[in-house]
Design an enzyme around this catalytic site. Structure first.
Site, PDB file in Angstrom:
ATOM      1  N   HIS A  17       0.840  -1.203   0.000  1.00 45.11           N
ATOM      2  CA  HIS A  17       0.000   0.000   0.000  1.00 45.11           C
ATOM      3  C   HIS A  17       0.876   1.255   0.000  1.00 45.11           C
ATOM      4  O   HIS A  17       0.606   2.208  -0.730  1.00 45.11           O
ATOM      5  CB  HIS A  17      -0.920   0.027   1.224  1.00 45.11           C
ATOM      6  CG  HIS A  17      -1.866  -1.121   1.306  1.00 45.11           C
ATOM      7  ND1 HIS A  17      -2.025  -1.871   2.449  1.00 45.11           N
ATOM      8  CD2 HIS A  17      -2.700  -1.652   0.379  1.00 45.11           C
ATOM      9  CE1 HIS A  17      -2.928  -2.806   2.226  1.00 45.11           C
ATOM     10  NE2 HIS A  17      -3.353  -2.692   0.976  1.00 45.11           N
ATOM     11  N   LYS A  41     -17.506  -7.069   6.600  1.00 42.17           N
ATOM     12  CA  LYS A  41     -16.128  -7.560   6.610  1.00 42.17           C
ATOM     13  C   LYS A  41     -15.584  -7.533   8.031  1.00 42.17           C
ATOM     14  O   LYS A  41     -15.615  -6.494   8.693  1.00 42.17           O
ATOM     15  CB  LYS A  41     -15.274  -6.684   5.686  1.00 42.17           C
ATOM     16  CG  LYS A  41     -14.002  -7.324   5.236  1.00 42.17           C
ATOM     17  CD  LYS A  41     -13.363  -6.468   4.145  1.00 42.17           C
ATOM     18  CE  LYS A  41     -12.200  -7.198   3.528  1.00 42.17           C
ATOM     19  NZ  LYS A  41     -11.558  -6.406   2.498  1.00 42.17           N
ATOM     20  N   ARG A  90      -1.821  -6.939  -8.045  1.00 39.62           N
ATOM     21  CA  ARG A  90      -0.729  -7.907  -7.891  1.00 39.62           C
ATOM     22  C   ARG A  90      -0.819  -9.053  -8.891  1.00 39.62           C
ATOM     23  O   ARG A  90       0.188  -9.634  -9.241  1.00 39.62           O
ATOM     24  CB  ARG A  90      -0.740  -8.496  -6.469  1.00 39.62           C
ATOM     25  CG  ARG A  90      -0.461  -7.482  -5.398  1.00 39.62           C
ATOM     26  CD  ARG A  90      -0.543  -8.073  -4.003  1.00 39.62           C
ATOM     27  NE  ARG A  90      -1.919  -8.495  -3.732  1.00 39.62           N
ATOM     28  CZ  ARG A  90      -2.251  -9.618  -3.122  1.00 39.62           C
ATOM     29  NH1 ARG A  90      -1.349 -10.462  -2.703  1.00 39.62           N
ATOM     30  NH2 ARG A  90      -3.522  -9.914  -2.922  1.00 39.62           N
ATOM     31  N   SER A 127      -2.623  -7.879   2.979  1.00 39.84           N
ATOM     32  CA  SER A 127      -3.136  -7.636   4.326  1.00 39.84           C
ATOM     33  C   SER A 127      -3.639  -8.929   4.954  1.00 39.84           C
ATOM     34  O   SER A 127      -3.498  -9.131   6.156  1.00 39.84           O
ATOM     35  CB  SER A 127      -4.268  -6.602   4.286  1.00 39.84           C
ATOM     36  OG  SER A 127      -3.771  -5.333   3.974  1.00 39.84           O
TER      37      SER A 127
END
Length: 150
Positions: A17, A41, A90, A127
């Site tokens: 990030h 979440k 990614r 993460s």
């Protein structure tokens, strides 16, 4: 002024990030890190802690603003007068997902998305993995920005 948002849950904010923000600042005047609040979440850190950690990290960088939000990302972008969304990707899977969302965001709000490919040495950092390491009391210092206080 060229202002972009960099939206995400950032639970926690990783070196990946950090790299996206650093690179975005080379072509944006300002980056608003939008920390999404998603009631569906389950997060490791409460929103207040995530805001505090990222604000502390960027305390000496006036071109970075940190704000939590709980609306649609395009509504958040509009609320902070951002014309761009910056996203890091990614994998090919990330690209396919982000391409679809970018098309919808452009159609609904005229907001352009800028995709930044992750630097090769950071592609494995996520993460999700960092949260799992935290749960097992492992050292995560090589996966978070230097100086970030967890």
């Amino acid at each position: 002024m060229r202002r972009a948002i960099f939206p995400g849950t950032f639970d926690p904010f990783t070196i990946g990030h950090y790299s996206v923000v650093k690179r975005a600042l080379t072509f944006m005047d300002e980056v608003v890190i939008g920390i999404g609040i998603n009631e569906n979440k389950r997060t490791y850190f409460p929103i207040e802690k995530r805001v505090e950690m990222i604000q502390d990290l960027y305390k000496d960088e006036p071109r970075v603003i940190i704000k939590p939000y709980s609306s649609l990302t395009i509504d958040f972008a509009t609320s902070v007068d951002a014309k761009f969304i910056v996203r890091g990707i990614r994998t090919v899977k990330d690209f396919e997902y982000e391409e679809t969302i970018a098309d919808i965001n452009r159609q609904l709000a005229g907001i352009e998305t800028i995709l930044l490919f992750t630097e090769p040495e950071l592609t494995s950092v996520s993460s999700t993995i960092v949260r799992e390491l935290l749960q097992y009391n492992k050292d995560i210092s090589c996966f978070i920005p230097k100086g970030m206080k967890i």
